[in-house]
Design a protein around this motif. Structure first.
Motif, PDB file in Angstrom:
ATOM      1  N   ASN A  12      13.081  -0.166  -2.945  1.00  0.00           N
ATOM      2  CA  ASN A  12      12.721   1.208  -2.594  1.00  0.00           C
ATOM      3  C   ASN A  12      12.316   2.002  -3.834  1.00  0.00           C
ATOM      4  OD1 ASN A  12      13.475   1.162   0.293  1.00  0.00           O
ATOM      5  ND2 ASN A  12      15.534   0.817  -0.501  1.00  0.00           N
ATOM      6  N   LYS A  13      11.155   2.635  -3.771  1.00  0.00           N
ATOM      7  CA  LYS A  13      10.678   3.451  -4.886  1.00  0.00           C
ATOM      8  C   LYS A  13      11.096   4.912  -4.742  1.00  0.00           C
ATOM      9  CE  LYS A  13       8.421  -0.007  -6.702  1.00  0.00           C
ATOM     10  NZ  LYS A  13       8.941  -0.670  -7.931  1.00  0.00           N
ATOM     11  N   HIS A  14      11.424   5.311  -3.520  1.00  0.00           N
ATOM     12  CA  HIS A  14      11.819   6.689  -3.263  1.00  0.00           C
ATOM     13  C   HIS A  14      12.927   6.664  -2.212  1.00  0.00           C
ATOM     14  CE1 HIS A  14      11.655  10.862  -1.832  1.00  0.00           C
ATOM     15  NE2 HIS A  14      11.052  11.158  -2.972  1.00  0.00           N
ATOM     16  N   LYS A  15      13.876   7.581  -2.293  1.00  0.00           N
ATOM     17  CA  LYS A  15      15.013   7.575  -1.366  1.00  0.00           C
ATOM     18  C   LYS A  15      14.570   7.738   0.093  1.00  0.00           C
ATOM     19  CE  LYS A  15      16.096  12.531  -1.790  1.00  0.00           C
ATOM     20  NZ  LYS A  15      17.176  13.504  -2.113  1.00  0.00           N
ATOM     21  N   SER A  16      13.389   8.309   0.301  1.00  0.00           N
ATOM     22  CA  SER A  16      12.899   8.486   1.671  1.00  0.00           C
ATOM     23  C   SER A  16      12.562   7.153   2.334  1.00  0.00           C
ATOM     24  CB  SER A  16      11.657   9.387   1.680  1.00  0.00           C
ATOM     25  OG  SER A  16      10.589   8.782   0.990  1.00  0.00           O
TER      26      SER A  16
ATOM     27  N   ALA B 191       7.199  -1.088   4.788  1.00  0.00           N
ATOM     28  CA  ALA B 191       7.629  -2.287   4.069  1.00  0.00           C
ATOM     29  C   ALA B 191       9.144  -2.381   3.981  1.00  0.00           C
ATOM     30  CB  ALA B 191       7.019  -2.298   2.672  1.00  0.00           C
ATOM     31  N   SER B 192       9.830  -1.251   3.920  1.00  0.00           N
ATOM     32  CA  SER B 192      11.291  -1.272   3.800  1.00  0.00           C
ATOM     33  C   SER B 192      11.954  -1.820   5.056  1.00  0.00           C
ATOM     34  CB  SER B 192      11.826   0.131   3.511  1.00  0.00           C
ATOM     35  OG  SER B 192      11.573   1.002   4.601  1.00  0.00           O
ATOM     36  N   LEU B 193      11.233  -1.816   6.179  1.00  0.00           N
ATOM     37  CA  LEU B 193      11.767  -2.349   7.433  1.00  0.00           C
ATOM     38  C   LEU B 193      11.263  -3.765   7.714  1.00  0.00           C
ATOM     39  CD1 LEU B 193      11.414   0.840   9.666  1.00  0.00           C
ATOM     40  CD2 LEU B 193      13.470  -0.019   8.527  1.00  0.00           C
TER      41      LEU B 193
ATOM     42  N   THR C 145       0.850  -1.195   0.000  1.00  0.00           N
ATOM     43  CA  THR C 145       0.000   0.000   0.000  1.00  0.00           C
ATOM     44  C   THR C 145       0.884   1.242   0.000  1.00  0.00           C
ATOM     45  OG1 THR C 145      -1.765  -1.114   1.223  1.00  0.00           O
ATOM     46  CG2 THR C 145      -1.730   1.298   1.306  1.00  0.00           C
ATOM     47  N   TRP C 146       0.565   2.178  -0.873  1.00  0.00           N
ATOM     48  CA  TRP C 146       1.355   3.405  -0.964  1.00  0.00           C
ATOM     49  C   TRP C 146       0.579   4.562  -0.352  1.00  0.00           C
ATOM     50  CZ3 TRP C 146       6.307   4.164  -2.453  1.00  0.00           C
ATOM     51  CH2 TRP C 146       6.968   3.047  -2.967  1.00  0.00           C
ATOM     52  N   ALA C 147       1.227   5.228   0.598  1.00  0.00           N
ATOM     53  CA  ALA C 147       0.590   6.384   1.245  1.00  0.00           C
ATOM     54  C   ALA C 147       1.625   7.149   2.048  1.00  0.00           C
ATOM     55  CB  ALA C 147      -0.539   5.921   2.175  1.00  0.00           C
ATOM     56  N   ALA C 148       1.394   8.452   2.199  1.00  0.00           N
ATOM     57  CA  ALA C 148       2.189   9.250   3.133  1.00  0.00           C
ATOM     58  C   ALA C 148       1.627   9.021   4.534  1.00  0.00           C
ATOM     59  CB  ALA C 148       2.115  10.724   2.760  1.00  0.00           C
ATOM     60  N   SER C 149       2.493   8.999   5.521  1.00  0.00           N
ATOM     61  CA  SER C 149       2.014   8.683   6.867  1.00  0.00           C
ATOM     62  C   SER C 149       1.055   9.737   7.397  1.00  0.00           C
ATOM     63  CB  SER C 149       3.195   8.498   7.825  1.00  0.00           C
ATOM     64  OG  SER C 149       4.028   9.640   7.855  1.00  0.00           O
ATOM     65  N   ASN C 150       1.172  10.984   6.911  1.00  0.00           N
ATOM     66  CA  ASN C 150       0.221  11.992   7.397  1.00  0.00           C
ATOM     67  C   ASN C 150      -1.156  11.852   6.747  1.00  0.00           C
ATOM     68  OD1 ASN C 150       0.646  13.023   4.844  1.00  0.00           O
ATOM     69  ND2 ASN C 150       1.471  15.006   5.524  1.00  0.00           N
ATOM     70  N   GLU C 151      -1.280  10.896   5.802  1.00  0.00           N
ATOM     71  CA  GLU C 151      -2.587  10.610   5.199  1.00  0.00           C
ATOM     72  C   GLU C 151      -3.298   9.462   5.913  1.00  0.00           C
ATOM     73  OE1 GLU C 151      -1.211  11.700   0.601  1.00  0.00           O
ATOM     74  OE2 GLU C 151      -1.458   9.615   1.230  1.00  0.00           O
TER      75      GLU C 151
ATOM     76  N   PRO D  95       4.913   9.751   0.162  1.00  0.00           N
ATOM     77  CA  PRO D  95       4.364   8.386   0.186  1.00  0.00           C
ATOM     78  C   PRO D  95       5.472   7.333   0.234  1.00  0.00           C
ATOM     79  CG  PRO D  95       3.277   9.711  -1.495  1.00  0.00           C
ATOM     80  CD  PRO D  95       4.458  10.508  -1.026  1.00  0.00           C
ATOM     81  N   ILE D  96       5.241   6.310   1.041  1.00  0.00           N
ATOM     82  CA  ILE D  96       6.144   5.165   1.111  1.00  0.00           C
ATOM     83  C   ILE D  96       5.298   3.890   1.042  1.00  0.00           C
ATOM     84  CG2 ILE D  96       7.832   6.426   2.508  1.00  0.00           C
ATOM     85  CD1 ILE D  96       6.871   4.750   4.938  1.00  0.00           C
ATOM     86  N   GLY D  97       5.966   2.753   0.899  1.00  0.00           N
ATOM     87  CA  GLY D  97       5.262   1.480   0.852  1.00  0.00           C
ATOM     88  C   GLY D  97       4.989   0.935   2.241  1.00  0.00           C
TER      89      GLY D  97
END
Length: 438
Positions: free
Chosen positions: A166-170, A157-159, A97-103, A138-140
């Protein structure tokens, strides 16, 4: 052979198509401690799915090893480690699932910023390779479970996975480690094993970071509560042995065992955590002598590694095989303070642990101390069909193990808790020298 092991091998062992490609027993030289060591190689961890085939292949070592005081247990251990690492590198991109944590709704996710990672100064360094989580990017996310109330939550998901793309460096928050990863016949079995490992590594990392000596455990006391086969290891000639208690304020018995060759440099280290102190002792001793055998083998390589070249855990062991480096770790065994962890204990035949009870005990203890715990079930279908579960247990607020030069997490939140518990100066710097953990 154990009928259960034979049945499992019949289903997982095949050079071309098995999850486990082969199993070998490592022969021992006459001067090596008398333990059984098995190694396996597992299959390339890859999932067939619509998006899975376009995912870049993850490069990782595919050997696993297990050590024990008997042959069958060593094979079980090696297979279990192989299966858990195989499973730990598999995920289906379609289920992310892709979303920013503030969402996301409050209390519906594990905040990446709750993890003990790096300091503000580290993140501000333009050459620093890790990223601080930005709640607007947004992160996975994968699905995990909060152990206190069994509530499903979103987990970064990265952890969760070794092979996360990783889709984004963040999303590159830190390197992938196996801490908390475990394979077992039930979820509770695997979760207990994973939680123990997270607590063990927290204790070790904190003692190293603070240069805090371990409380000394008397060898005679350890022998008195050990099984006959474990006693043989504890009395092995040609080894300088130190037994230490590194239990933190969490109160779960954690034992550190260090073996050194009297005529060669090197530090062989083993550690284990368990609600049963005798079980922790047994596992720490076996792990230590497994590493000791590894040190003997590494001496034959005649290879040298410098501090800036340390990248893998094997490099950490190799680093200390050079003369003159042992002093960096000698604080571990410098204390005269005696541990009472094994006081009054005697050897009794082992009984089957109640993992349901033990999991509840550990989770409640952690939660009461402000350390919520989580689990991600990462059992792929082929592993689940064997009647096995692979899980990753996570306690974000505990101190992580680190590996490699320049990768020391300098976030002081957990470190300062430990300093306060030990009544040490809260301005104590974090020890950034290469540690000897294998």
């Amino acid at each position: 052979m154990d009928p259960k092991l034979f049945k499992l091998l019949d289903r997982v062992l095949d050079l071309e198509y098995g999850i486990i490609r082969y199993i070998k027993e490592i022969p021992l030289m006459p001067d090596e401690p008398d333990i059984f060591i098995a190694i396996t190689e597992f299959q390339d961890p890859f999932i067939v799915s619509q998006e899975g085939e376009s995912r870049k292949r993850f490069q990782m070592g595919k050997q696993s090893a297990g050590a024990a005081l008997d042959r069958v247990s060593a094979i079980w251990s090696a297979i279990g480690e192989g299966i858990e690492r195989y499973a730990g590198a598999i995920y289906d991109p379609q289920l992310i699932t892709w979303a920013a944590s503030n969402e996301l709704d409050n209390d519906s996710f594990v905040d990446p910023n709750d993890f003990i990672l790096f300091s503000r100064d580290q993140y501000n360094d333009p050459n620093f390779k890790y990223e601080k989580h930005d709640p607007k990017i947004p992160i996975g996310w994968t699905i995990g479970k909060r152990l206190r109330d069994q509530k499903n939550i979103y987990f970064p998901a990265s952890l969760a996975y070794f092979a996360y793309d990783n889709k984004h460096k963040s999303e590159f928050l830190t390197d992938s480690y196996s801490t908390g990863l475990a394979c077992g016949p039930t979820e509770e079995w695997a979760v207990c094993s994973g939680l123990y490992e997270v607590i063990e590594r927290d204790a070790y990392a904190l003692h190293w970071a603070a240069r805090q000596p371990a409380k000394k455990i008397d060898l005679d006391q350890a022998i008195a509560c050990a099984s006959p086969d474990l006693q043989k290891l504890l009395q092995h000639e040609g080894v300088d042995l130190f037994l230490g208690d590194i239990t933190t304020e969490l109160g779960v018995p954690t034992i550190l065992v260090i073996a050194k060759h009297p005529d060669k440099p090197g530090i062989a280290l083993g550690a284990s955590t368990n609600l049963c102190a005798k079980t922790a002792l047994r596992k720490a001793v076996v792990e230590c002598f497994h590493t000791f055998n590894w040190c003997i083998e590494m001496h034959r390589w005649n290879k040298r590694v410098e501090e800036q070249d340390v990248k893998a855990f094997s490099d950490h062991v190799l680093y200390y095989l050079q003369e003159g480096r042992e002093h960096q770790a000698e604080f571990f065994w410098s204390s005269t303070e005696r541990s009472t962890l094994l006081d009054g204990l005697e050897f009794t035949p082992s009984t089957t642990p109640d993992h349901v009870h033990d999991q509840k005990t550990i989770v409640n203890l952690l939660d009461d101390l402000g350390h919520p715990s989580y689990v991600i079930d990462i059992s792929p279908e082929d592993v689940a069909s064997l009647g096995l579960r692979v899980t990753r247990a996570v306690i974000p607020s505990l101190q992580p193990m680190w590996c490699g030069f320049g990768r020391v997490p300098l976030d002081r939140r957990r470190f300062n808790q430990f300093l306060a518990y030990k009544e040490k100066d809260l301005n104590t710097p974090i020890n950034q020298e290469i540690h000897p953990f294998p």
